[in-house]
Design a protein around this motif. Sequence first.
Motif, short mmCIF file in Angstrom:
data_model
loop_
_atom_site.label_atom_id
_atom_site.label_comp_id
_atom_site.label_asym_id
_atom_site.label_seq_id
_atom_site.Cartn_x
_atom_site.Cartn_y
_atom_site.Cartn_z
N ASN A 165 0.84 -1.19 0.00
CA ASN A 165 0.00 0.00 0.00
C ASN A 165 0.88 1.25 0.00
O ASN A 165 2.12 1.16 -0.06
CB ASN A 165 -0.95 -0.02 1.21
N LEU A 166 0.26 2.40 0.06
CA LEU A 166 1.02 3.65 -0.05
C LEU A 166 1.98 3.87 1.11
O LEU A 166 3.00 4.53 0.95
CB LEU A 166 0.04 4.83 -0.16
N LYS A 167 1.67 3.33 2.28
CA LYS A 167 2.59 3.48 3.40
C LYS A 167 3.92 2.77 3.15
O LYS A 167 4.98 3.23 3.57
CB LYS A 167 1.96 2.94 4.68
N HIS A 192 5.37 2.51 0.30
CA HIS A 192 6.16 3.24 -0.70
C HIS A 192 7.09 4.25 -0.05
O HIS A 192 8.02 4.73 -0.71
CB HIS A 192 5.22 3.93 -1.69
N GLN A 252 5.77 -5.77 4.24
CA GLN A 252 4.41 -5.90 3.71
C GLN A 252 3.48 -6.59 4.70
O GLN A 252 2.28 -6.32 4.73
CB GLN A 252 4.46 -6.70 2.39
#
Length: 227
Positions: A63-65, A67, A224
């Motif tokens: 998810n965006l976190k 990245h 992840q």
Amino acid sequence: MTLSLFSQFSSPLMLGIPLMALALMLPWLLLLKPCTRWLNNRFLSLQNWFLNYFMKQIFPPMNLKGHEWAVLFSSLMLFLIVLNMLGLLPYTFTPTTQLSLNMGFAVPIWLSTVIIGLRNQPTIALGHLLPEGTPTLLIPVLIIIETISLFIRPLALGVRLTANLTAGHLLILLISSGAYVMTSLMPTIAVLTFTLLLMLTLLEVAVAMIQAYVFVLLLSLYLQENI
């Protein structure tokens, strides 16, 4: 013989300075910084293509976190690749053959992913220790096994990187020593041995790059699970 064989994995000194310290500083000198020109040079273009391809392989499942870790993971992989590749040059030292260095990379990042999971989603993070549908009698045993497997992850990361690089360097040392001895005794076999040594060196170049990628890939999988 044993001491002389494994002495290559102890950091030598040059003018009183450990070569391990110089080897750790050298990769940062080789990495170029982005310039203000409209067009980048070939090295920067190749570096940007490599980083973009690497991040497309690792970060889409997150998810965006997740990245937010792109800069850290890409820098770590480039650092490990340069260290592994420079260790194949003559009269150099490979810091990644030391378990202490690899554990120094693996433990803090693994521990930070675990802490993030316990802080942001403690139920899911603790739920990894007990699979769903476990019989009541097996709950204590599975919790102990999953806890041990959790804490053994950074050790497995460090040992994997150390063992692969150490085995390759030992093979190169043994084959090159045998080829040098057979040069005057059996020239034909020596030529074949040098050919084998060249193929092994090319294999070690691939191993140096693959092991750095696997190291970062496993860290991204641990991240992840906790984001």
